[in-house]
Scaffold this active site. Structure first.
Site, mmCIF file in Angstrom:
data_model
loop_
_atom_site.group_PDB
_atom_site.id
_atom_site.type_symbol
_atom_site.label_atom_id
_atom_site.label_comp_id
_atom_site.label_asym_id
_atom_site.label_seq_id
_atom_site.Cartn_x
_atom_site.Cartn_y
_atom_site.Cartn_z
ATOM 1 N N ARG A 110 36.598 -8.749 53.383
ATOM 2 C CA ARG A 110 35.482 -8.253 54.861
ATOM 3 C C ARG A 110 36.214 -8.621 56.241
ATOM 4 N NH1 ARG A 110 29.322 -9.848 53.021
ATOM 5 N NH2 ARG A 110 30.547 -11.685 52.549
ATOM 6 N N ASP A 163 46.940 -21.284 67.703
ATOM 7 C CA ASP A 163 47.791 -20.479 68.665
ATOM 8 C C ASP A 163 47.463 -19.427 68.765
ATOM 9 O OD1 ASP A 163 47.220 -20.519 65.540
ATOM 10 O OD2 ASP A 163 48.963 -19.562 64.988
ATOM 11 N N VAL A 211 49.080 -24.905 64.148
ATOM 12 C CA VAL A 211 49.613 -23.938 64.924
ATOM 13 C C VAL A 211 50.229 -22.857 64.830
ATOM 14 C CG1 VAL A 211 50.012 -25.396 66.905
ATOM 15 C CG2 VAL A 211 51.560 -25.274 65.613
ATOM 16 N N GLY A 212 49.913 -22.308 63.157
ATOM 17 C CA GLY A 212 50.373 -21.512 62.252
ATOM 18 C C GLY A 212 50.111 -21.968 60.858
ATOM 19 N N HIS A 214 39.507 -20.570 49.874
ATOM 20 C CA HIS A 214 40.853 -21.272 50.702
ATOM 21 C C HIS A 214 42.148 -20.509 50.251
ATOM 22 C CE1 HIS A 214 37.705 -24.956 50.200
ATOM 23 N NE2 HIS A 214 37.503 -24.198 50.802
ATOM 24 N N ASP A 256 35.497 -20.977 56.888
ATOM 25 C CA ASP A 256 36.757 -19.650 57.274
ATOM 26 C C ASP A 256 37.675 -20.490 58.162
ATOM 27 O OD1 ASP A 256 36.407 -17.402 55.549
ATOM 28 O OD2 ASP A 256 35.485 -17.035 57.028
ATOM 29 N N GLU A 257 37.314 -21.804 58.067
ATOM 30 C CA GLU A 257 37.761 -23.126 59.173
ATOM 31 C C GLU A 257 39.006 -23.635 58.659
ATOM 32 O OE1 GLU A 257 33.151 -23.699 58.626
ATOM 33 O OE2 GLU A 257 35.304 -23.717 57.724
#
Length: 456
Positions: A334, A364, A445-446, A68, A40-41
């Site tokens: 989850r 962010d 950042v978003g 993804h 989940d990076e």
């Protein structure tokens, strides 16, 4: 008499080369994108960025347990089994032999994304599937659920699997009883007989398991007709791509380093190799064709399900990270557990993967913190340990040593260059680079494609 003692061939050249022609080296290099934490990076976003000018995008391991998310033109696409780079209409997507494929899941995923926007137009003509990839059956998924229930009843805890049949199908593969795409498309009668044997094996192991053998075979026959044009000899396909005209080839890793079956926080891991070695074995290519290896790192740490998590913040800080980061699993929905960035585990991931650069995502989310902690060392029984413990009980006992850095208390979501970031945000990035000795190439950042700042 040994060659090394007397053969002129062994001594005719000063470097010991026996005069034989060397194997041809070179060819195209693949760019690899791997998760460096517990998944989940934001790998999908990095792949989406690189896939814009890629020719081929590959998946090398895992199944539809991965998740993804890619946002293009304000449309959010969710990928589990398909390489997310397929969203580029000029890309050929390749699912390698190391991937396990649930055919109903594959078509359902494609159809859902087709309905969302134009990103998957013509996907069936742009997808190639290795003939050596193993097939996930519905009974693998059912068995996955039964195994989790048994673990809960017997040990009071489960592994927290996605119940997508990943563990059972890799078990079938290792036991040499699994079925592959080549079996499905080459000889359906032979496939059917082997399917019945495997299904009955599962029924004998799990007496409560109900399998509609004839019904599932009928369904598989329908999928066979649709999938047959996509199934190719994956080794030959990739060899031609590597040694033909210049091509940009991208490999999209699923899961992450700390979920690797060998190097992850075992047993709370996935069932495949999601580190760089899995790229070669999961695609059928030599290591000399691996080029850049990009590690994707969230600016903090998250984990889905149970298992050791040294920097976890089971408090207001963790809740704030969870809320601001909208930390819910793409596959299971989850809640993700949240905590500070852990440089000890990242150094360990780098030892295994040899990252050439990092993508630092979700910076962010830290905008609201007046101070930010980073885990820099582990102590065990009062002494600093130089390694990442293999044993879960030991890892659960470590005391994390933190470095506290000043926050920036500023909305950075509109920054598009490194210089536009507040000084403290820049310092946070530089601190990570200095500690890991790996350059940061991108900063997220978003959510959108445009919100990835490229540094070099």
């Amino acid at each position: 008499m040994s060659i090394s003692e007397s053969s002129p061939a062994a001594t005719s050249l000063p470097n010991g080369d026996c005069g034989r022609p060397r194997a041809r080296s070179g060819g195209n290099r693949v760019t690899v994108v791997l998760g460096a934490q517990w998944g989940d990076e934001g790998k999908g976003k990095v792949v989406d960025l690189l896939a814009q000018d890629a020719d081929i995008v590959c998946r090398c391991q895992g199944g539809n347990n991965a998740g993804h998310t890619v946002v293009v033109d304000s449309v959010e696409y969710d990928f589990h089994l398909l390489p997310s780079g397929i969203i580029n209409p000029n890309v050929t997507a390749f699912i390698g032999n190391g991937v396990v494929i649930h055919l109903p899941g594959l078509f359902e995923e494609a159809e859902k994304n087709v309905q969302k926007g134009k990103g998957l137009d013509g996907w069936e003509k742009r997808l190639i599937i290795s003939d050596r990839a193993h097939i996930v059956f519905d009974f693998h998924q059912a068995a996955d659920g039964i195994q989790e229930q048994q673990r809960q009843e017997q040990a009071g805890k489960n592994l927290g699997t996605t119940k997508k049949g990943i563990g059972p199908v890799y078990s079938s593969k290792a036991a040499r009883s699994g079925l592959r795409m080549c079996d499905l498309v080459s000889d359906f009668d032979g496939f059917s007989e082997r399917f019945k044997v495997l299904a009955n094996q599962y029924k004998s192991i799990y007496p409560t398991l109900e399998i509609d053998i004839e019904g599932e075979l009928q369904q598989l026959k329908g999928y066979m007709e649709r999938i047959k044009p996509m199934v190719k000899d994956g080794v030959y396909f990739l060899y031609e791509a590597l040694h033909g005209p210049p091509k940009k080839i991208l490999v999209e890793g699923a899961n992450a380093a700390l979920l690797d079956i060998d190097f992850g926080t075992y047993p709370f891991v996935t069932s495949s190799n999601c580190t760089v070695g899995g790229v070669c074995t999961g695609l059928g290519m030599p290591p000399q064709n691996v080029g850049e290896v990009y590690g994707v790192v969230k600016a903090y740490t998250t984990r889905v399900g149970i298992g050791a998590f040294p920097t976890e913040q089971d408090n207001e800080i963790g809740e704030l990270l969870q809320t601001r980061g909208r930390e819910f699993g793409v596959t299971t929905g989850r809640k993700r557990r949240c905590g500070w960035l852990d440089l000890v585990s990242l150094k360990y991931a780098h030892m295994i993967n040899g990252f050439t650069a990092l993508a630092l995502t979700k910076l962010d989310i830290l905008d609201m913190f007046t101070e930010i902690k980073v885990g820099v060392a582990y102590k065990l029984d009062g002494e600093t340990i130089p390694h990442f413990p293999a044993n879960q009980e030991v890892l659960n006992k470590v005391e994390v040593q933190y470095k506290t850095l000043p926050g920036w208390n500023t909305d950075i979501s509109n920054a598009r260059t490194f210089k536009e970031l507040p000084v403290n945000a820049q310092n946070y990035v530089r601190f990570i680079e200095d500690e890991l000795q790996i350059p940061v190439k991108w900063i997220g950042v978003g959510k959108s494609r445009e919100s990835m700042i490229q540094l070099f």
